[in-house]
Design a protein around this motif. Structure first.
Motif, PDB file in Angstrom:
ATOM      1  N   THR A  16     -11.678 -36.262  -2.232  1.00  0.00           N
ATOM      2  CA  THR A  16     -10.929 -35.430  -1.831  1.00  0.00           C
ATOM      3  C   THR A  16     -10.956 -35.277   0.011  1.00  0.00           C
ATOM      4  N   ALA A  17     -10.123 -34.645   0.684  1.00  0.00           N
ATOM      5  CA  ALA A  17     -10.073 -34.742   2.203  1.00  0.00           C
ATOM      6  C   ALA A  17     -11.361 -34.979   2.861  1.00  0.00           C
ATOM      7  N   HIS A  18     -12.367 -34.308   2.375  1.00  0.00           N
ATOM      8  CA  HIS A  18     -13.787 -34.455   3.136  1.00  0.00           C
ATOM      9  C   HIS A  18     -14.963 -35.210   2.180  1.00  0.00           C
ATOM     10  N   PHE A  19     -14.462 -35.291   0.985  1.00  0.00           N
ATOM     11  CA  PHE A  19     -15.543 -35.951   0.048  1.00  0.00           C
ATOM     12  C   PHE A  19     -15.250 -37.466  -0.456  1.00  0.00           C
ATOM     13  N   ASP A  20     -16.416 -38.016  -0.789  1.00  0.00           N
ATOM     14  CA  ASP A  20     -16.119 -39.340  -1.347  1.00  0.00           C
ATOM     15  C   ASP A  20     -15.841 -39.204  -2.979  1.00  0.00           C
ATOM     16  N   PRO A  21     -15.299 -40.003  -3.604  1.00  0.00           N
ATOM     17  CA  PRO A  21     -15.242 -39.782  -5.305  1.00  0.00           C
ATOM     18  C   PRO A  21     -16.721 -39.449  -5.781  1.00  0.00           C
ATOM     19  N   SER A  22     -16.458 -38.307  -6.837  1.00  0.00           N
ATOM     20  CA  SER A  22     -17.701 -38.139  -7.426  1.00  0.00           C
ATOM     21  C   SER A  22     -18.246 -39.289  -8.105  1.00  0.00           C
ATOM     22  N   THR A  23     -19.633 -39.379  -8.442  1.00  0.00           N
ATOM     23  CA  THR A  23     -20.078 -40.355  -9.332  1.00  0.00           C
ATOM     24  C   THR A  23     -21.094 -39.996 -10.397  1.00  0.00           C
ATOM     25  N   LEU A  24     -21.092 -40.643 -11.475  1.00  0.00           N
ATOM     26  CA  LEU A  24     -21.968 -40.606 -12.539  1.00  0.00           C
ATOM     27  C   LEU A  24     -22.878 -41.837 -12.924  1.00  0.00           C
ATOM     28  N   ALA A  25     -24.068 -41.500 -12.783  1.00  0.00           N
ATOM     29  CA  ALA A  25     -25.084 -42.692 -13.300  1.00  0.00           C
ATOM     30  C   ALA A  25     -26.006 -42.431 -14.286  1.00  0.00           C
ATOM     31  N   VAL A  26     -26.069 -43.108 -15.347  1.00  0.00           N
ATOM     32  CA  VAL A  26     -26.890 -43.071 -16.379  1.00  0.00           C
ATOM     33  C   VAL A  26     -28.118 -43.680 -15.918  1.00  0.00           C
ATOM     34  N   VAL A  27     -29.473 -42.722 -15.812  1.00  0.00           N
ATOM     35  CA  VAL A  27     -30.451 -43.247 -15.093  1.00  0.00           C
ATOM     36  C   VAL A  27     -31.696 -43.626 -16.234  1.00  0.00           C
ATOM     37  N   THR A  28     -31.428 -43.177 -17.698  1.00  0.00           N
ATOM     38  CA  THR A  28     -32.526 -43.612 -18.559  1.00  0.00           C
ATOM     39  C   THR A  28     -31.998 -43.381 -19.692  1.00  0.00           C
ATOM     40  N   MET A  29     -32.279 -44.477 -20.702  1.00  0.00           N
ATOM     41  CA  MET A  29     -32.095 -44.267 -22.162  1.00  0.00           C
ATOM     42  C   MET A  29     -33.399 -44.807 -23.081  1.00  0.00           C
ATOM     43  N   ALA A  75     -22.811 -31.799  22.150  1.00  0.00           N
ATOM     44  CA  ALA A  75     -24.267 -31.943  22.428  1.00  0.00           C
ATOM     45  C   ALA A  75     -24.842 -33.213  22.172  1.00  0.00           C
ATOM     46  N   VAL A  76     -24.412 -33.715  21.061  1.00  0.00           N
ATOM     47  CA  VAL A  76     -25.049 -35.341  20.517  1.00  0.00           C
ATOM     48  C   VAL A  76     -24.331 -36.083  21.405  1.00  0.00           C
ATOM     49  N   ALA A  77     -23.046 -36.028  21.849  1.00  0.00           N
ATOM     50  CA  ALA A  77     -22.179 -36.762  22.769  1.00  0.00           C
ATOM     51  C   ALA A  77     -22.750 -36.960  23.937  1.00  0.00           C
ATOM     52  N   ALA A  78     -23.142 -35.771  24.498  1.00  0.00           N
ATOM     53  CA  ALA A  78     -23.772 -35.573  25.941  1.00  0.00           C
ATOM     54  C   ALA A  78     -24.984 -36.354  25.971  1.00  0.00           C
ATOM     55  N   GLU A  79     -26.003 -36.187  25.079  1.00  0.00           N
ATOM     56  CA  GLU A  79     -27.029 -36.879  25.053  1.00  0.00           C
ATOM     57  C   GLU A  79     -27.192 -38.024  24.583  1.00  0.00           C
ATOM     58  N   THR A  80     -26.359 -38.471  23.910  1.00  0.00           N
ATOM     59  CA  THR A  80     -26.448 -40.010  23.234  1.00  0.00           C
ATOM     60  C   THR A  80     -25.467 -40.845  23.762  1.00  0.00           C
ATOM     61  N   GLY A  81     -24.067 -40.317  24.156  1.00  0.00           N
ATOM     62  CA  GLY A  81     -23.162 -41.120  24.408  1.00  0.00           C
ATOM     63  C   GLY A  81     -22.167 -41.566  23.061  1.00  0.00           C
ATOM     64  N   VAL A  82     -22.685 -40.917  21.978  1.00  0.00           N
ATOM     65  CA  VAL A  82     -22.169 -41.390  20.768  1.00  0.00           C
ATOM     66  C   VAL A  82     -21.194 -40.155  20.257  1.00  0.00           C
ATOM     67  N   THR A  83     -20.260 -40.179  19.852  1.00  0.00           N
ATOM     68  CA  THR A  83     -19.555 -39.364  19.208  1.00  0.00           C
ATOM     69  C   THR A  83     -19.759 -39.229  17.691  1.00  0.00           C
ATOM     70  N   PRO A  84     -20.449 -38.314  17.106  1.00  0.00           N
ATOM     71  CA  PRO A  84     -20.769 -38.409  15.805  1.00  0.00           C
ATOM     72  C   PRO A  84     -19.489 -38.441  14.628  1.00  0.00           C
ATOM     73  N   GLU A  85     -19.973 -38.995  13.436  1.00  0.00           N
ATOM     74  CA  GLU A  85     -18.822 -38.911  12.401  1.00  0.00           C
ATOM     75  C   GLU A  85     -19.228 -37.585  11.815  1.00  0.00           C
ATOM     76  N   LEU A  86     -18.250 -36.879  11.427  1.00  0.00           N
ATOM     77  CA  LEU A  86     -18.803 -35.799  10.432  1.00  0.00           C
ATOM     78  C   LEU A  86     -18.335 -35.941   8.928  1.00  0.00           C
ATOM     79  N   SER A  87     -19.623 -35.852   8.238  1.00  0.00           N
ATOM     80  CA  SER A  87     -19.844 -36.173   6.885  1.00  0.00           C
ATOM     81  C   SER A  87     -20.264 -35.615   5.633  1.00  0.00           C
ATOM     82  N   THR A  88     -19.801 -35.843   4.579  1.00  0.00           N
ATOM     83  CA  THR A  88     -20.540 -35.180   3.481  1.00  0.00           C
ATOM     84  C   THR A  88     -21.285 -35.812   2.630  1.00  0.00           C
ATOM     85  N   THR A  89     -21.773 -37.055   2.988  1.00  0.00           N
ATOM     86  CA  THR A  89     -22.487 -37.920   2.178  1.00  0.00           C
ATOM     87  C   THR A  89     -23.987 -37.977   2.027  1.00  0.00           C
TER      88      THR A  89
END
Length: 380
Positions: free
Chosen positions: A225-238, A313-327
């Protein structure tokens, strides 16, 4: 004298606070906060230690909150560690120990930033710290207990920052403005036990389970979706647990985990899983039990004033413009979002939960500076 966040991190790491044990971590923080004039309340529930601390008036029109945890995951085999996991040794500018990254450094940084801020430039408003000892466990008696107590006592944050590690590779890389939901499902497929030489007299649940997990894992849940990666399904045990080669078992089990975006809810995915299981049973003649636990729903704090404040604030202190993420996985922000707008920002998380977990000492000081700037700009 300013509170040293690296020293505070080291003292916290020396507290063996493996969930659900506190190990002395919260009394250590309460002592520092008491001295700075914070009103501190222990909000323990069911053996879990939690701390609420507020500087300023209760019910203030503006109250900025920090949330974090002092509990840590087990260390595993101590002999695998190069340094004592609770020793907080500093070697070549790195502080080693369980919780150094996740997230005692984050807690130390926001406690130090808050103490210095209210001491040097007392704001018109309140600063609130909600610190739990139950983030790495079941999370039922930690931040939830604090929020329940706050609601009962009329305490409120108008905005909140969770200090979890958020950057994958370098300082300032990423701010979390939401998280995917998480759902665990346990599947038990039942047939009829019998002799493997006479399969027509039995009903083997294993082929039915194989078909079911294949159908589920091959299904495209969405394309993001606009702010999210595709949903995932993992089989973790059988697991069937059948040691006999001449017996067709009566049942077999599997477990899967779904990380889902805002296209879904825990309820809609539960309905889908049960529908797929019923269709599979109709084809095979088996009976399938589906048990679901929803650890949290997906949520989003839309980009706006709070994420802009943290970004600047992050950019001012680090010089990096952070990515906005939902990961990433889940965090206690999934609970805070029902209380007030929330984002997450913290250190690089490469070594969290790992052997020789460690944090760069210079980055602890940098994180304190970022949190301090956030407070100054918020109340400016």
């Amino acid at each position: 004298m300013p509170l040293d966040p690296a020293d505070l991190t080291a003292r916290l790491v020396r507290c063996p606070s493996v969930t659900p044990e506190d190990g002395g971590a919260l009394p250590l923080l309460q002592e520092a906060l008491d001295q700075a004039g914070f009103a501190c309340t222990r909000v323990d529930r069911n053996g879990i230690a939690n701390l609420f601390a507020r500087w300023g008036e209760k019910g203030a029109a503006r109250s900025f909150g920090f949330n974090g945890h002092t509990d840590v995951v087990p260390v595993g085999r101590r002999e695998d560690w190069t340094h004592d996991p609770f020793g907080a040794e500093i070697v070549d500018g790195m502080l080693y120990g369980r919780g150094a990254t996740d997230m005692k450094s984050g807690v130390a940084a926001f406690v130090a930033a808050a103490v210095d801020f209210v001491t040097e430039t007392p704001p018109e408003g309140a600063v609130i710290l909600a610190i739990t000892g139950d983030e790495e466990g079941e999370s039922t008696d930690g931040t939830l207990a604090l929020l329940d107590w706050m609601a009962a006592e009329g305490e409120r944050m108008t905005d909140c920052l969770v200090g979890e590690p958020t950057s994958p590779d370098f300082m300032g890389q990423m701010i979390k403005i939401g998280r995917r939901g998480s759902l665990n499902a346990w599947l038990t497929v039942r047939g009829t036990q019998g002799h493997s030489a006479y399969p027509h007299r039995a009903l083997n649940p294993i082929p039915a389970m194989a078909r079911l997990v294949d159908r589920l894992s091959a299904h495209e849940l969405d394309r993001g979706t606009a702010h999210f990666d595709p949903s995932t399904l993992a089989v973790v045990t059988m697991d069937t647990g059948n040691a006999a080669t001449n017996v067709i078992p009566a049942e077999t089990r599997a477990c899967l985990n779904i990380r889902f975006n805002d296209s879904h809810s825990g309820a809609s995915l539960t309905d889908w899983l049960r529908s797929e299981a019923a269709a599979n049973d109709a084809a095979f003649g088996t009976t399938t039990e589906v048990t679901v636990k929803i650890s949290g729903e997906s949520f989003l704090t839309p980009p706006g004033p709070l994420s802009d404040l943290v970004t600047q604030a992050v950019a001012a202190e680090t010089g990096v413009t952070p990515e906005l993420s939902t990961t990433g996985g889940t965090s206690d922000a999934r609970f805070v979002k029902d209380h007030c707008p929330v984002v997450e920002f913290g250190l690089v998380g490469k070594t969290m939960h790992a052997v020789d977990e460690r944090v760069e000492v210079a980055q602890i000081h940098q994180l304190k500076a970022i949190y301090g700037r956030i407070l100054r700009d918020y109340f400016a």
